[in-house]
Design a protein around this motif. Structure first.
Motif, PDB file in Angstrom:
ATOM      1  N   CYS A 142      68.069  28.488  66.984  1.00 20.08           N
ATOM      2  CA  CYS A 142      68.439  29.414  67.696  1.00 20.08           C
ATOM      3  C   CYS A 142      68.978  30.511  66.731  1.00 20.08           C
ATOM      4  O   CYS A 142      69.166  30.500  65.396  1.00 20.08           O
ATOM      5  CB  CYS A 142      69.523  29.049  68.529  1.00 20.08           C
ATOM      6  SG  CYS A 142      70.984  28.259  67.816  1.00 20.08           S
ATOM      7  N   GLY A 143      69.541  31.768  67.279  1.00 22.07           N
ATOM      8  CA  GLY A 143      70.005  32.890  66.476  1.00 22.07           C
ATOM      9  C   GLY A 143      69.157  33.664  66.038  1.00 22.07           C
ATOM     10  O   GLY A 143      68.034  33.699  66.389  1.00 22.07           O
ATOM     11  N   VAL A 166      66.444  34.678  68.889  1.00 22.96           N
ATOM     12  CA  VAL A 166      66.744  35.914  69.744  1.00 22.96           C
ATOM     13  C   VAL A 166      66.733  37.051  68.915  1.00 22.96           C
ATOM     14  O   VAL A 166      66.677  37.027  67.908  1.00 22.96           O
ATOM     15  CB  VAL A 166      68.060  35.685  70.676  1.00 22.96           C
ATOM     16  CG1 VAL A 166      67.819  34.296  71.326  1.00 22.96           C
ATOM     17  CG2 VAL A 166      69.229  35.367  69.699  1.00 22.96           C
ATOM     18  N   GLY A 167      67.117  38.063  69.802  1.00 22.81           N
ATOM     19  CA  GLY A 167      67.393  39.596  69.042  1.00 22.81           C
ATOM     20  C   GLY A 167      65.946  40.414  69.173  1.00 22.81           C
ATOM     21  O   GLY A 167      65.052  40.007  69.606  1.00 22.81           O
ATOM     22  N   PRO A 168      65.950  41.400  68.409  1.00 22.54           N
ATOM     23  CA  PRO A 168      64.909  42.280  68.215  1.00 22.54           C
ATOM     24  C   PRO A 168      63.760  41.776  67.448  1.00 22.54           C
ATOM     25  O   PRO A 168      64.072  40.727  66.769  1.00 22.54           O
ATOM     26  CB  PRO A 168      65.387  43.729  67.618  1.00 22.54           C
ATOM     27  CG  PRO A 168      66.559  43.036  67.001  1.00 22.54           C
ATOM     28  CD  PRO A 168      67.109  42.116  67.783  1.00 22.54           C
ATOM     29  N   LEU A 184      55.341  33.383  66.310  1.00 25.16           N
ATOM     30  CA  LEU A 184      56.829  33.628  66.761  1.00 25.16           C
ATOM     31  C   LEU A 184      56.648  33.255  68.283  1.00 25.16           C
ATOM     32  O   LEU A 184      57.534  33.782  68.918  1.00 25.16           O
ATOM     33  CB  LEU A 184      57.175  35.057  66.448  1.00 25.16           C
ATOM     34  CG  LEU A 184      57.451  35.146  65.047  1.00 25.16           C
ATOM     35  CD1 LEU A 184      57.897  36.544  64.701  1.00 25.16           C
ATOM     36  CD2 LEU A 184      58.265  34.194  64.145  1.00 25.16           C
ATOM     37  N   ARG A 185      55.822  32.770  68.831  1.00 22.81           N
ATOM     38  CA  ARG A 185      55.576  32.511  70.317  1.00 22.81           C
ATOM     39  C   ARG A 185      56.621  31.522  70.879  1.00 22.81           C
ATOM     40  O   ARG A 185      57.128  30.861  70.076  1.00 22.81           O
ATOM     41  CB  ARG A 185      54.008  32.112  70.670  1.00 22.81           C
ATOM     42  CG  ARG A 185      53.750  30.767  70.020  1.00 22.81           C
ATOM     43  CD  ARG A 185      52.034  30.264  70.424  1.00 22.81           C
ATOM     44  NE  ARG A 185      51.662  29.895  69.029  1.00 22.81           N
ATOM     45  CZ  ARG A 185      50.415  29.202  69.109  1.00 22.81           C
ATOM     46  NH1 ARG A 185      49.729  29.278  69.882  1.00 22.81           N
ATOM     47  NH2 ARG A 185      50.068  28.521  67.935  1.00 22.81           N
ATOM     48  N   TYR A 186      56.817  31.568  72.051  1.00 25.50           N
ATOM     49  CA  TYR A 186      57.640  30.989  72.853  1.00 25.50           C
ATOM     50  C   TYR A 186      59.091  31.154  72.046  1.00 25.50           C
ATOM     51  O   TYR A 186      59.906  29.921  71.769  1.00 25.50           O
ATOM     52  CB  TYR A 186      57.376  29.284  72.860  1.00 25.50           C
ATOM     53  CG  TYR A 186      55.858  29.405  73.892  1.00 25.50           C
ATOM     54  CD1 TYR A 186      56.226  29.244  75.303  1.00 25.50           C
ATOM     55  CD2 TYR A 186      54.896  29.297  73.351  1.00 25.50           C
ATOM     56  CE1 TYR A 186      55.113  29.048  76.037  1.00 25.50           C
ATOM     57  CE2 TYR A 186      53.644  29.005  73.883  1.00 25.50           C
ATOM     58  CZ  TYR A 186      53.950  28.952  75.414  1.00 25.50           C
ATOM     59  OH  TYR A 186      52.827  29.021  76.416  1.00 25.50           O
ATOM     60  N   ASN A 187      59.815  32.127  71.763  1.00 24.14           N
ATOM     61  CA  ASN A 187      60.942  32.332  71.707  1.00 24.14           C
ATOM     62  C   ASN A 187      61.705  33.382  72.686  1.00 24.14           C
ATOM     63  O   ASN A 187      60.941  33.461  73.747  1.00 24.14           O
ATOM     64  CB  ASN A 187      61.058  32.850  70.092  1.00 24.14           C
ATOM     65  CG  ASN A 187      60.955  31.572  69.252  1.00 24.14           C
ATOM     66  OD1 ASN A 187      61.941  30.733  69.318  1.00 24.14           O
ATOM     67  ND2 ASN A 187      59.846  31.565  68.548  1.00 24.14           N
ATOM     68  N   GLU A 188      62.719  34.074  72.220  1.00 19.93           N
ATOM     69  CA  GLU A 188      63.550  35.046  72.930  1.00 19.93           C
ATOM     70  C   GLU A 188      63.599  36.439  72.300  1.00 19.93           C
ATOM     71  O   GLU A 188      64.221  37.274  72.418  1.00 19.93           O
ATOM     72  CB  GLU A 188      64.691  34.381  73.342  1.00 19.93           C
ATOM     73  CG  GLU A 188      64.729  33.224  74.047  1.00 19.93           C
ATOM     74  CD  GLU A 188      64.129  33.217  75.669  1.00 19.93           C
ATOM     75  OE1 GLU A 188      64.053  34.319  76.313  1.00 19.93           O
ATOM     76  OE2 GLU A 188      63.679  32.227  75.910  1.00 19.93           O
TER      77      GLU A 188
END
Length: 379
Positions: A142-143, A166-168, A184-188
């Motif tokens: 995460c992060g 996460v993040g931009p 980078l799929r399936y992240n936030e």
């Protein structure tokens, strides 16, 4: 070539990739060199420093120990043996000899795919200057991504899919000169895609299932990618005509559920190598571009769940390699020639919920008249 349906996950394949990339080290090390290493002065490392004669493996030891300290869940105990200076014996860590110095071993790859590890990525990962492959898909990292990853000038494949980052958009990946495969799929990740992404010489770009917004950059097509998957984001806007610049490389384009609007540009038909094209679950209008009938390599075409109208052209239905054509949940009013019976050609087709006369499971006459009385002019 990277594949959407078959991402690199197995340890055997990973080792083969490490070996196949050793020839790449010569050119890349000469071209990129190595950035100044991060400096550390941690207590308790003096004995380890003496034990490690190879300074690059010593840097890797510092990085991996720092990483282990910020891993707070490892249900499969994969990092249990991350102890001591022999980093090449760590589970998931793969070493290789430098071609220009066969006596010098370096950490060339890390594969912790499907490990269900929870934690985050520390700044010390920037010490892994020789890393060519980093595969971390299907974990709980995460992060945000550390900016020190820009030190990984030899990184060829980066797979961080199916985690909790996460993040931009992580702009640090734009600074990796050797990167070819980005997943980078399936992240936030959220916010707009930087236009610089399409100026990089990437072969595969996977960003599906994030929270990306804004529109697809107008310079789409400036890279040499063969696979692009942006499904399940919130882009909106139209597919830019610059997509034609992918003509010599693009084989798979998946833009499912990305809030695309407007008409499909005729430039889509310039992608003569295209095998898979899926723009389902959007807000596209107008007819199917006639140029698509020239995509001789096309195997799968999915236009379902849009607001497209007009005629389904026979030129598309007789494409030599087409095996799956879906255009359900639109407002098409006519199927030319063999299009009305694609099952006889062995093509899996779905034409439900259109405005096709004498076909079952179509829209109501009232809904169809409302659309066909005001046809959309695209071209």
């Amino acid at each position: 070539m990277a594949s959407f349906s078959n991402p690199i996950t197995t340890t055997t394949t990973f080792i083969i990739l490490i070996l196949s990339l050793t020839s790449l080290f010569n050119n890349l090390t000469a071209k990129n060199g190595h950035k100044t290493p991060l400096h550390h002065n941690r207590r308790g490392h003096s004995s380890s420093i003496k034990a490690i004669a190879n300074p690059r493996l010593h840097q890797a030891y510092i990085a991996l120990q720092a990483w282990k300290r910020v891993i707070y869940s490892d249900p499969n105990n994969l990092t249990t043996n991350w102890i001591g200076p022999s980093v090449c014996n760590y589970t998931g860590v793969y070493c290789s000899k430098l071609p220009n110095d066969t006596k010098l071993q370096v950490v060339a790859g890390i594969d912790l795919n499907h490990a269900d590890i929870a934690g985050f990525l520390p700044d010390e990962l920037g010490l892994l200057n020789d890393l060519a492959l980093l595969h971390l898909n299907s974990n709980r990292f995460c992060g945000i991504l550390p900016l020190t990853l820009s030190n990984l000038t030899l990184l060829y494949e980066l797979d961080l899919s199916n985690n909790r980052f996460v993040g931009p958009f992580p702009s640090v990946v734009l600074s990796l000169p050797s990167l070819k495969y980005l997943d980078l799929r399936y992240n936030e990740f959220e916010g707009p895609l930087p236009s610089q992404l399409f100026s990089k010489n990437l072969d595969a770009i996977f960003f599906n299932n994030n929270r990306l917004t804004s529109v697809i950059p107008s310079n789409l097509g400036s890279s040499s990618a063969s696979v692009i998957v942006f499904a399940n984001n919130f882009f909106g806007g139209q597919l830019p005509p610059s997509i034609a610049n992918f003509a010599n490389t693009l084989e798979e384009l998946l833009l499912i559920n990305t809030s695309l609007t407007g008409c499909l540009p005729p430039e889509v038909g310039f992608l003569y190598k295209l095998r898979v094209f899926d723009v389902s679950y959007n807000k596209l209008v107008g007819p199917i571009p006639y140029t698509i009938a020239g995509l001789a390599h096309l195997e799968m075409l999915n236009l379902a769940h849009n607001m497209m109208s007009g005629i389904v052209q026979e030129g598309i239905c007789v494409l030599p390699n087409l095996s799956n054509f879906t255009f359900s949940y639109n407002y098409f009013c006519e199927e030319q020639g063999i299009c009305s019976n694609l099952t006889s050609k062995g093509i899996v087709s779905d034409d439900r919920r259109n405005c096709l006369p004498d076909k079952p499971l179509q829209r109501s006459k009232k809904d169809c008249e409302a659309v066909n009385e005001h046809p959309v002019e695209c071209f």
